[in-house]
Motif scaffolding. Structure first.
Motif, PDB file in Angstrom:
ATOM      1  N   LEU A 101       4.887  17.243 -20.382  1.00 40.85           N
ATOM      2  CA  LEU A 101       5.005  17.276 -19.100  1.00 40.85           C
ATOM      3  C   LEU A 101       5.611  18.381 -19.069  1.00 40.85           C
ATOM      4  N   ARG A 102       5.766  19.828 -19.391  1.00 44.56           N
ATOM      5  CA  ARG A 102       7.051  20.952 -19.530  1.00 44.56           C
ATOM      6  C   ARG A 102       5.746  21.103 -19.692  1.00 44.56           C
ATOM      7  N   ALA A 103       4.729  21.667 -20.420  1.00 47.85           N
ATOM      8  CA  ALA A 103       3.458  22.350 -20.471  1.00 47.85           C
ATOM      9  C   ALA A 103       3.221  22.097 -19.048  1.00 47.85           C
ATOM     10  N   ALA A 104       2.603  20.855 -18.595  1.00 43.53           N
ATOM     11  CA  ALA A 104       2.074  20.803 -17.513  1.00 43.53           C
ATOM     12  C   ALA A 104       2.834  21.028 -15.968  1.00 43.53           C
ATOM     13  N   VAL A 105       3.683  20.963 -15.419  1.00 38.82           N
ATOM     14  CA  VAL A 105       4.411  21.537 -14.716  1.00 38.82           C
ATOM     15  C   VAL A 105       4.389  23.061 -15.165  1.00 38.82           C
ATOM     16  N   ALA A 106       5.024  23.484 -16.231  1.00 40.20           N
ATOM     17  CA  ALA A 106       4.282  25.405 -16.056  1.00 40.20           C
ATOM     18  C   ALA A 106       3.467  25.861 -15.356  1.00 40.20           C
ATOM     19  N   GLY A 107       2.439  24.814 -15.943  1.00 41.62           N
ATOM     20  CA  GLY A 107       1.184  25.569 -15.677  1.00 41.62           C
ATOM     21  C   GLY A 107       0.545  24.950 -13.653  1.00 41.62           C
ATOM     22  N   GLY A 108       1.577  24.708 -13.206  1.00 44.61           N
ATOM     23  CA  GLY A 108       1.692  23.662 -11.649  1.00 44.61           C
ATOM     24  C   GLY A 108      -0.011  23.185 -11.868  1.00 44.61           C
ATOM     25  N   HIS A 109      -0.305  22.086 -12.594  1.00 46.69           N
ATOM     26  CA  HIS A 109      -1.429  21.473 -12.418  1.00 46.69           C
ATOM     27  C   HIS A 109      -1.063  19.527 -12.433  1.00 46.69           C
ATOM     28  N   ALA A 110      -1.636  19.345 -11.011  1.00 50.85           N
ATOM     29  CA  ALA A 110      -1.003  18.165 -10.569  1.00 50.85           C
ATOM     30  C   ALA A 110      -1.670  17.399 -11.217  1.00 50.85           C
ATOM     31  N   GLY A 111      -3.131  17.317 -11.775  1.00 52.80           N
ATOM     32  CA  GLY A 111      -3.612  16.124 -11.926  1.00 52.80           C
ATOM     33  C   GLY A 111      -3.355  16.069 -13.688  1.00 52.80           C
ATOM     34  N   ARG A 112      -2.834  17.537 -14.408  1.00 55.13           N
ATOM     35  CA  ARG A 112      -1.386  17.035 -15.546  1.00 55.13           C
ATOM     36  C   ARG A 112      -0.299  16.391 -15.482  1.00 55.13           C
ATOM     37  N   VAL A 113      -0.126  16.708 -14.667  1.00 50.43           N
ATOM     38  CA  VAL A 113       0.961  16.695 -14.986  1.00 50.43           C
ATOM     39  C   VAL A 113       1.582  15.032 -14.332  1.00 50.43           C
ATOM     40  N   LEU A 114       0.145  14.328 -13.819  1.00 52.33           N
ATOM     41  CA  LEU A 114       0.292  12.963 -13.148  1.00 52.33           C
ATOM     42  C   LEU A 114      -0.247  12.084 -14.753  1.00 52.33           C
ATOM     43  N   SER A 115      -0.940  12.831 -15.655  1.00 55.46           N
ATOM     44  CA  SER A 115      -1.425  12.234 -16.591  1.00 55.46           C
ATOM     45  C   SER A 115      -0.168  12.194 -17.093  1.00 55.46           C
ATOM     46  N   TRP A 116       0.583  13.407 -17.504  1.00 52.98           N
ATOM     47  CA  TRP A 116       1.586  13.827 -19.108  1.00 52.98           C
ATOM     48  C   TRP A 116       2.401  12.412 -18.384  1.00 52.98           C
ATOM     49  N   ALA A 117       2.944  12.404 -17.461  1.00 53.82           N
ATOM     50  CA  ALA A 117       3.930  11.025 -16.344  1.00 53.82           C
ATOM     51  C   ALA A 117       3.023   9.742 -17.019  1.00 53.82           C
ATOM     52  N   GLU A 118       2.298   9.274 -16.758  1.00 54.56           N
ATOM     53  CA  GLU A 118       1.845   8.172 -17.208  1.00 54.56           C
ATOM     54  C   GLU A 118       1.604   7.758 -18.444  1.00 54.56           C
ATOM     55  N   ALA A 119       1.634   9.095 -18.923  1.00 60.67           N
ATOM     56  CA  ALA A 119       0.991   8.632 -20.659  1.00 60.67           C
ATOM     57  C   ALA A 119       2.068   7.757 -21.105  1.00 60.67           C
ATOM     58  N   TRP A 120       3.438   8.733 -20.740  1.00 60.59           N
ATOM     59  CA  TRP A 120       5.153   7.244 -20.999  1.00 60.59           C
ATOM     60  C   TRP A 120       5.148   6.689 -20.682  1.00 60.59           C
ATOM     61  N   ARG A 121       4.555   6.318 -19.322  1.00 68.08           N
ATOM     62  CA  ARG A 121       5.287   5.591 -17.946  1.00 68.08           C
ATOM     63  C   ARG A 121       4.984   4.259 -18.513  1.00 68.08           C
TER      64      ARG A 121
END
Length: 848
Positions: free
Chosen positions: A430-450
């Motif tokens: 999630l940290r890497a996705a947020v740093a990149g500012g890519h919404a789809g990747r943030v959602l993907s990482w949130a969903e990977a553990w959620r």
């Protein structure tokens, strides 16, 4: 028997018989945990034998003395005693002495030497046909192997030891072996088998009326490993109360596990306090590997508190090496990763990469937890080397492996709690996705553990597991307790029976083996296609900051909403205001309270929805809140009023619910619980709107009858008193004619109802575990496959709820989807009074 023999020996003047009798009494007292008495009689046995000139009897007494000295933590004295004894013995006596020396060395964590002694004892016992000696040595060697990583070999030793003890009719010894096999299974990560072995051993101990207080520590280790923190904390505190006197080994271990629990809970001060006590105890007992483990807790607490020094790196590496040398691979791996993280934060890239390279090798073998941690280390290493894509792959490999392990557990409680093990991997992605500012990747990482446990095929306990009988017995006790409380009669005994009954149900459900599929998080494009005109808002807790990912109109966007604490404070204020509206005495003016609720709802709307309004437009909403936001009465927010709103644990759970298939039959079920005068009225008013429904009221509304009617039904509506158990969400209940229908009862359904409406207080509430894992009615029903649940997340008065529920069913009968029907009914009843306002605001539509 021993004291009679002693009296006879004294009368006859036979010193050798007196020495033997003193030794027998000492060993008996050891079994009763009277260690002072045991030591007194065993030392007397040595003196009498020496006075009689019997070197053999004196040596045998010293062997027994060494056994008790080790049990009480005096290992140096024990080793001297047994070494002195070995030289005076030969044949089978020498073999017994060498095995006892192996046990002392085992306690001293001199594992290689201990194993050599056990090996010799086993060979000698087999050579002479000594079944008892072989069984004892194998049991001891198996336990040693369990702690040093030889898990398969350990189980082979336990199987052989149990067979030998059984052939000798030694039932207590068989129970001890079962318990040790449970320790081995726990260390292998096989939680269901460990719990099964512990339960079997405990039943045998109870049948034989033999106390085994020190064994509480082994169960404690398992609870911490899952982790089941609330239960582990209670068990640790109980152990610290009970482990007094000479049970010093167990007390030091209880302090160690209490330190680990505090560390996992973020109570760093308590963690250090207990770890220091444990470390000092282990040092006195000369248990080096345990001392190193306690030291790691202290060092990790320093790291988590923000300390970053080269000295901390050096100390962590030193502890890691000591742990690994003793075969404690998992603890050593965790310490080495901690050392690498401190080095990384200090800018020492070379040192960090070196430690992570060593730690990353763990991904190639060992238990699931060991390999998951290895993939985490490998991801960190790749990231430091600039291989961002490789780091993401490693993190996903670790989380995928964790999913495979969790689905094998079976029990929802274990699946939900074990999600905590993926926190570090998920946050790194999630940290890497947020740093990149890519919404789809943030959602993907949130969903990977959620809400991972709800993405897994549910596992049902076997029909012959005894769970049905245990639930029936618990239901009867709970009903009796309720009657006693209402009548003002003594209830302490019934409450104790209820506690024991709940533990029995928990033990049985946890022994369920799992398996099946894990539903993978969808890609944004697939999610967008399924959403259609709806808008999904997934709220993400990013290290205390609240983020929102919006998927609407075929694309995803990322939004920063500020600190999460502010939103949670306002959620508590809104829930309190709604609760006041329905609990204040009728003669008091509620206008100010209503105004406070409206004000707080507007604040939350400004914080959670207003920044997203341009993306949301007037679309139907699918909201996936994080953590305690799940308890927010979203219907009270201005941006949700009159609007189709569905609340879900995660986007993946929503998609699974949305794609669920049709139900097998078309007969709805309507049920009313006791002690709620409005419930039968509510059911009677709904019945004409629900077609040919099965109506269960009064004495007919038993748990078995309601559950059977719910199985596979298109609609189930239950009007009953509800209770949410924050201490144990799976015992949250709806009160029916013969007692509570709990979450455990729902988990036994072959096929859940497609649509469930619960007009019971707080029945939509869930307990939240790390990873937004939910536990309660919502999680149980959606996890089993229910498409939609309508339930309140605040207390609701039955009298004013009935008109709302009737209107809801009228709209459902016209063909409105559940979320649309609920929104319409809420709007129609919102301003019919302060209580009606609170009741309508408290209901949410969960699922799809």
């Amino acid at each position: 028997m021993g004291r009679s023999a002693l009296r006879a020996a004294r009368l006859s003047g036979d010193a050798e018989e007196a020495s033997t009798a003193e030794r027998a009494i000492g060993l008996s007292l050891r079994e009763l945990h009277d260690f002072d008495g045991a030591l007194r009689h065993l030392r007397r046995s040595v003196r009498i034998a020496e006075g009689a000139g019997s070197a053999r009897l004196a040596a045998l007494a010293r062997v027994s003395l060494a056994f008790v000295l080790s049990t009480t933590g005096r290992h140096a004295q024990a080793l001297r005693a047994v070494n002195e004894a070995v030289g005076a013995l030969d044949g089978g006596d020498a073999d017994i002495a060498r095995m006892q020396r192996g046990l002392v060395l085992h306690y001293l964590c001199r594992y290689d030497e201990a194993q050599r002694e056990y090996n010799s004892a086993i060979e000698a016992a087999r050579r002479t046909g000594d079944r008892l000696g072989e069984a004892r040595a194998r049991n001891n060697r198996g336990l040693l192997r369990a702690y040093t990583g030889g898990l398969k070999a350990a189980d082979e030793d336990f199987d052989r030891a149990a067979a030998l003890y059984r052939s000798l009719g030694q039932e207590l010894a068989v129970a001890d072996v079962r318990w040790n096999a449970g320790i081995s299974a726990s260390r292998a990560g096989d939680v269901p088998r460990a719990l099964t072995m512990f339960a079997e051993a405990e039943r045998e101990y109870r049948r034989l009326a033999v106390p085994r207080p020190a064994l509480l520590i082994n169960r404690l280790e398992l609870l911490v490993s899952v982790p089941l923190l609330e239960e582990a904390r209670a068990a640790a505190d109980r152990a610290l109360e009970e482990m007094v006197g000479d049970l010093v080994l167990a007390r030091s271990e209880a302090q160690f596990y209490r330190a680990r629990i505090a560390l996992l809970e973020g109570d760093l001060e308590r963690a250090v306090e207990m770890a220091v006590l444990a470390r000092k105890g282990f040092r006195r007992e000369r248990r080096e590997v345990w001392e190193a483990s306690a030291r790691h807790v202290e060092l990790r607490a320093a790291y988590l508190s923000g300390q970053r020094t080269r000295g901390l790196v050096t100390a962590l590496v030193r502890v890691a090496a000591r742990l690994e040398d003793f075969g404690w691979r998992m603890a050593g791996l965790e310490a080495r990763v901690d050392a690498a993280l401190v080095a990384r934060d200090l800018g020492d890239r070379r040192r960090a990469v070196a430690e992570l390279t060593t730690a990353g090798a763990a991904r190639r073998g060992g238990t699931a937890a060991h390999r998951v941690q290895g993939w985490y280390a490998e991801a960190l290493r790749r990231d430091l080397l600039g291989n961002a894509r490789g780091a993401q792959i490693a993190l996903r490999r670790g989380l995928g492996l964790l999913d495979e392990y969790r689905v094998s557990l079976g029990a929802v409680e274990l699946r939900a709690s074990s999600g905590a093990q993926g926190k570090a991997l998920a946050f790194e992605g999630l940290r890497a996705a947020v740093a990149g500012g890519h919404a789809g990747r943030v959602l993907s990482w949130a969903e990977a553990w959620r809400a991972g446990a709800m993405r897994m095929t549910p596992a049902r306990p076997p029909e012959d597991s005894g769970l049905a009988d245990a639930l029936t017995e618990l239901r009867a006790v709970t009903a009796d307790l309720e009657i006693a409380l209402l009548a003002g009669k003594p209830s302490a005994g019934l409450r104790q029976r209820q506690v024991r009954g709940e533990q029995r149900v928990r033990d049985l459900t946890r022994q369920t083996s799992g398996g099946g599929a894990v539903f993978k998080p969808p890609a944004v494009r697939d999610l967008a296609q399924a959403l259609g005109e709806r808008a999904l808002v997934e709220y993400v807790d990013y290290d205390g900051d609240l983020l929102a990912v919006v998927v609407a109109g075929g694309r995803a966007s990322l939004h920063r909403l500020g600190p999460l604490d502010g939103a949670l404070r306002e959620v508590r204020l809104l829930r309190f205001a709604l609760h006041r509206l329905v609990t204040l005495p009728g003669h008091l003016d509620r206008t100010a309270v209503r105004g406070g609720a409206d004000h707080t709802a507007r604040l939350l709307d400004t914080r959670l929805l207003a920044p997203l309004r341009r993306r949301l437009d007037d679309r139907p909403l699918v909201l996936a809140p994080t953590g305690q936001l799940g308890g927010l009465p979203w219907s009270a927010l201005p941006g949700c009023r009159g609007r189709s709103v569905t609340v879900v644990p995660s986007a993946t759970v929503w998609l699974r619910a949305a794609l669920s298939s049709a139900v097998p039959h078309d007969r709805a079920v309507l049920a009313a619980g006791p002690r709620l005068p409005a419930a039968p009225t509510e059911i009677a008013a709904i019945a004409p709107l629900a077609g040919g429904a099965s109506v269960l009221v009064g004495a007919d509304a038993t748990v078995d009858a309601v559950a059977a009617a719910m199985d596979g039904a298109p609609l189930a509506h239950v009007a009953a008193h509800g209770s949410f158990r924050a201490d144990n969400p799976l015992f949250s209940a709806l009160e029916l004619a013969d007692g509570p229908l709990t979450v455990h009862d729902l988990e036994r359904l072959r096929r859940p109802p497609a649509l469930v409406v619960l007009s019971a207080c707080d029945s939509g509430l869930s307990a939240v575990r790390p990873g937004d894992e939910l536990m309660g009615f919502t999680a149980a029903l959606l996890g089993l496959g229910t498409r939609t649940l309508v339930a309140p997340v605040v207390p609701v008065p039955a009298e004013v709820t009935t008109p709302l529920m009737v209107d809801l069913h009228r709209r459902l009968g016209k063909g409105d989807p559940p979320a649309v029907a609920l929104a319409g009914a809420q709007e129609a009843h919102r301003d019919t009074g302060h209580e009606a306002y609170a009741a309508s605001a408290g209901f949410l539509c969960f699922g799809a």
